[in-house]
Design a protein around this motif. Structure first.
Motif, PDB file in Angstrom:
ATOM      1  N   PHE A  80       0.844  -1.188   0.000  1.00  0.00           N
ATOM      2  CA  PHE A  80       0.000   0.000   0.000  1.00  0.00           C
ATOM      3  C   PHE A  80       0.880   1.237   0.000  1.00  0.00           C
ATOM      4  CE2 PHE A  80      -2.595  -3.246   1.887  1.00  0.00           C
ATOM      5  CZ  PHE A  80      -3.861  -2.979   1.416  1.00  0.00           C
ATOM      6  N   GLN A  81       0.558   2.190  -0.894  1.00  0.00           N
ATOM      7  CA  GLN A  81       1.320   3.428  -0.956  1.00  0.00           C
ATOM      8  C   GLN A  81       0.386   4.624  -1.014  1.00  0.00           C
ATOM      9  OE1 GLN A  81       3.676   2.438  -4.483  1.00  0.00           O
ATOM     10  NE2 GLN A  81       5.493   2.663  -3.199  1.00  0.00           N
ATOM     11  N   ASP A  82       0.794   5.708  -0.393  1.00  0.00           N
ATOM     12  CA  ASP A  82       0.070   6.966  -0.471  1.00  0.00           C
ATOM     13  C   ASP A  82       0.217   7.514  -1.886  1.00  0.00           C
ATOM     14  OD1 ASP A  82      -0.066   9.999  -0.379  1.00  0.00           O
ATOM     15  OD2 ASP A  82      -0.751   9.498   1.649  1.00  0.00           O
ATOM     16  N   LEU A  83      -0.892   7.864  -2.538  1.00  0.00           N
ATOM     17  CA  LEU A  83      -0.841   8.356  -3.921  1.00  0.00           C
ATOM     18  C   LEU A  83      -0.091   9.671  -4.056  1.00  0.00           C
ATOM     19  CD1 LEU A  83      -4.333   7.564  -5.469  1.00  0.00           C
ATOM     20  CD2 LEU A  83      -2.114   6.727  -6.216  1.00  0.00           C
ATOM     21  N   GLN A  84      -0.212  10.553  -3.077  1.00  0.00           N
ATOM     22  CA  GLN A  84       0.438  11.860  -3.183  1.00  0.00           C
ATOM     23  C   GLN A  84       1.930  11.810  -2.906  1.00  0.00           C
ATOM     24  OE1 GLN A  84      -1.961  14.359  -0.630  1.00  0.00           O
ATOM     25  NE2 GLN A  84      -3.127  15.080  -2.404  1.00  0.00           N
ATOM     26  N   THR A  85       2.328  11.063  -1.883  1.00  0.00           N
ATOM     27  CA  THR A  85       3.737  11.065  -1.485  1.00  0.00           C
ATOM     28  C   THR A  85       4.527   9.885  -2.019  1.00  0.00           C
ATOM     29  OG1 THR A  85       3.366   9.812   0.546  1.00  0.00           O
ATOM     30  CG2 THR A  85       3.117  12.225   0.681  1.00  0.00           C
ATOM     31  N   GLY A  86       3.839   8.812  -2.398  1.00  0.00           N
ATOM     32  CA  GLY A  86       4.511   7.592  -2.828  1.00  0.00           C
ATOM     33  C   GLY A  86       5.055   6.778  -1.672  1.00  0.00           C
ATOM     34  N   LYS A  87       4.838   7.253  -0.437  1.00  0.00           N
ATOM     35  CA  LYS A  87       5.339   6.574   0.751  1.00  0.00           C
ATOM     36  C   LYS A  87       4.607   5.248   0.951  1.00  0.00           C
ATOM     37  CE  LYS A  87       5.722   7.047   5.729  1.00  0.00           C
ATOM     38  NZ  LYS A  87       5.409   7.860   6.905  1.00  0.00           N
ATOM     39  N   THR A  88       5.380   4.188   1.238  1.00  0.00           N
ATOM     40  CA  THR A  88       4.786   2.899   1.563  1.00  0.00           C
ATOM     41  C   THR A  88       4.168   2.985   2.950  1.00  0.00           C
ATOM     42  OG1 THR A  88       6.327   1.665   0.178  1.00  0.00           O
ATOM     43  CG2 THR A  88       5.251   0.447   1.951  1.00  0.00           C
ATOM     44  N   ILE A  89       2.878   2.660   3.029  1.00  0.00           N
ATOM     45  CA  ILE A  89       2.124   2.755   4.278  1.00  0.00           C
ATOM     46  C   ILE A  89       2.017   1.398   4.954  1.00  0.00           C
ATOM     47  CG2 ILE A  89      -0.112   3.392   5.288  1.00  0.00           C
ATOM     48  CD1 ILE A  89       1.536   5.735   4.098  1.00  0.00           C
ATOM     49  N   GLY A  90       1.884   0.354   4.157  1.00  0.00           N
ATOM     50  CA  GLY A  90       1.729  -0.977   4.720  1.00  0.00           C
ATOM     51  C   GLY A  90       1.885  -2.032   3.651  1.00  0.00           C
ATOM     52  N   SER A  91       1.781  -3.269   4.070  1.00  0.00           N
ATOM     53  CA  SER A  91       1.923  -4.373   3.135  1.00  0.00           C
ATOM     54  C   SER A  91       1.134  -5.566   3.653  1.00  0.00           C
ATOM     55  CB  SER A  91       3.400  -4.741   2.958  1.00  0.00           C
ATOM     56  OG  SER A  91       3.952  -5.143   4.199  1.00  0.00           O
ATOM     57  N   GLY A  92       1.040  -6.559   2.808  1.00  0.00           N
ATOM     58  CA  GLY A  92       0.367  -7.795   3.191  1.00  0.00           C
ATOM     59  C   GLY A  92       1.055  -8.955   2.519  1.00  0.00           C
ATOM     60  N   ARG A  93       0.755 -10.155   2.984  1.00  0.00           N
ATOM     61  CA  ARG A  93       1.345 -11.341   2.394  1.00  0.00           C
ATOM     62  C   ARG A  93       0.224 -12.291   1.984  1.00  0.00           C
ATOM     63  NH1 ARG A  93       0.002 -13.030   6.842  1.00  0.00           N
ATOM     64  NH2 ARG A  93       0.798 -13.921   8.673  1.00  0.00           N
ATOM     65  N   LEU A  94       0.472 -13.053   0.928  1.00  0.00           N
ATOM     66  CA  LEU A  94      -0.519 -14.000   0.430  1.00  0.00           C
ATOM     67  C   LEU A  94      -0.539 -15.240   1.315  1.00  0.00           C
ATOM     68  CD1 LEU A  94      -2.545 -14.567  -1.845  1.00  0.00           C
ATOM     69  CD2 LEU A  94      -0.703 -15.697  -3.074  1.00  0.00           C
ATOM     70  N   CYS A  95      -1.736 -15.622   1.744  1.00  0.00           N
ATOM     71  CA  CYS A  95      -1.891 -16.809   2.587  1.00  0.00           C
ATOM     72  C   CYS A  95      -3.233 -17.451   2.248  1.00  0.00           C
ATOM     73  CB  CYS A  95      -1.838 -16.411   4.060  1.00  0.00           C
ATOM     74  SG  CYS A  95      -1.978 -17.802   5.181  1.00  0.00           S
ATOM     75  N   ASP A  96      -3.197 -18.631   1.659  1.00  0.00           N
ATOM     76  CA  ASP A  96      -4.413 -19.370   1.300  1.00  0.00           C
ATOM     77  C   ASP A  96      -5.372 -18.542   0.445  1.00  0.00           C
ATOM     78  OD1 ASP A  96      -3.580 -21.662   2.673  1.00  0.00           O
ATOM     79  OD2 ASP A  96      -4.433 -20.945   4.561  1.00  0.00           O
ATOM     80  N   GLY A  97      -4.821 -17.795  -0.499  1.00  0.00           N
ATOM     81  CA  GLY A  97      -5.653 -17.045  -1.432  1.00  0.00           C
ATOM     82  C   GLY A  97      -6.076 -15.671  -0.972  1.00  0.00           C
ATOM     83  N   LEU A  98      -5.766 -15.280   0.263  1.00  0.00           N
ATOM     84  CA  LEU A  98      -6.076 -13.948   0.779  1.00  0.00           C
ATOM     85  C   LEU A  98      -4.784 -13.218   1.089  1.00  0.00           C
ATOM     86  CD1 LEU A  98      -8.900 -14.660   3.388  1.00  0.00           C
ATOM     87  CD2 LEU A  98      -9.169 -13.736   1.089  1.00  0.00           C
ATOM     88  N   TYR A  99      -4.788 -11.915   0.860  1.00  0.00           N
ATOM     89  CA  TYR A  99      -3.662 -11.091   1.266  1.00  0.00           C
ATOM     90  C   TYR A  99      -3.931 -10.633   2.697  1.00  0.00           C
ATOM     91  CZ  TYR A  99      -1.910 -11.089  -3.469  1.00  0.00           C
ATOM     92  OH  TYR A  99      -1.411 -11.482  -4.678  1.00  0.00           O
ATOM     93  N   LEU A 100      -3.132 -11.120   3.628  1.00  0.00           N
ATOM     94  CA  LEU A 100      -3.300 -10.788   5.033  1.00  0.00           C
ATOM     95  C   LEU A 100      -2.492  -9.542   5.352  1.00  0.00           C
ATOM     96  CD1 LEU A 100      -2.981 -14.354   6.601  1.00  0.00           C
ATOM     97  CD2 LEU A 100      -5.032 -13.169   5.787  1.00  0.00           C
ATOM     98  N   LEU A 101      -3.141  -8.589   5.973  1.00  0.00           N
ATOM     99  CA  LEU A 101      -2.513  -7.326   6.307  1.00  0.00           C
ATOM    100  C   LEU A 101      -1.422  -7.533   7.340  1.00  0.00           C
ATOM    101  CD1 LEU A 101      -3.561  -4.603   5.211  1.00  0.00           C
ATOM    102  CD2 LEU A 101      -4.575  -4.232   7.450  1.00  0.00           C
ATOM    103  N   ASP A 102      -0.215  -7.023   7.062  1.00  0.00           N
ATOM    104  CA  ASP A 102       0.831  -7.033   8.073  1.00  0.00           C
ATOM    105  C   ASP A 102       0.431  -6.030   9.149  1.00  0.00           C
ATOM    106  OD1 ASP A 102       2.342  -8.890   6.678  1.00  0.00           O
ATOM    107  OD2 ASP A 102       3.488  -7.368   5.619  1.00  0.00           O
ATOM    108  N   ARG A 103       0.831  -6.267  10.332  1.00  0.00           N
ATOM    109  CA  ARG A 103       0.446  -5.392  11.443  1.00  0.00           C
ATOM    110  C   ARG A 103       1.343  -4.158  11.491  1.00  0.00           C
ATOM    111  NH1 ARG A 103      -4.141  -7.402  11.093  1.00  0.00           N
ATOM    112  NH2 ARG A 103      -4.519  -9.383  12.067  1.00  0.00           N
TER     113      ARG A 103
END
Length: 123
Positions: A80-103
């Motif tokens: 996930f990135q902010d559209l204005q700044t390009g800063k990465t806000i968060g990420s997730g990993r694929l697990c059993d077909g779902l992207y689980l949000l990293d904490r």
């Protein structure tokens, strides 16, 4: 989509017997709809109340529209990135077909403020 209606406000039952498709392809009953207040500036609506779900799910479009983020998908993760700044806000990993949000503190702060009692995944 959420299993519990405890965090929903403006809750309305679904008299029309609405349904939602779950991961195994079957349809399940939608009990009602409501809104979730994440922060004073962010309310997610409509949120479906689906008793058969074991986890809470957020649609990608909900996050990208509400927060003005972009989301890039890769074979085993997403970013996930902010559209204005390009800063990465968060990420997730694929697990059993779902992207689980990293904490990620940044992602959860943006979505849920200081509420630490949330457990949402991305679909």
């Amino acid at each position: 989509m959420t299993r519990s209606n405890k965090s929903l406000f403006n809750y309305t039952t679904c008299p029309s017997k609405g349904s939602a498709r779950i991961a195994d392809g079957s349809l399940t009953f939608v009990s009602g709809t409501g809104s979730v207040v994440c922060t004073p500036n962010l309310t997610l609506s409509p949120v479906l109340h689906v008793l058969k779900f074991s986890i809470n799910l957020l649609y990608v479009s909900t996050i990208t529209k509400a927060l003005n983020y972009k989301l890039e998908f890769f074979p085993d993760h997403c970013v996930f990135q902010d559209l204005q700044t390009g800063k990465t806000i968060g990420s997730g990993r694929l697990c059993d077909g779902l992207y689980l949000l990293d904490r990620s503190p940044n992602m959860f702060q943006a979505l849920f403020g200081d509420n630490k009692d949330v457990n949402w995944e991305i679909i």
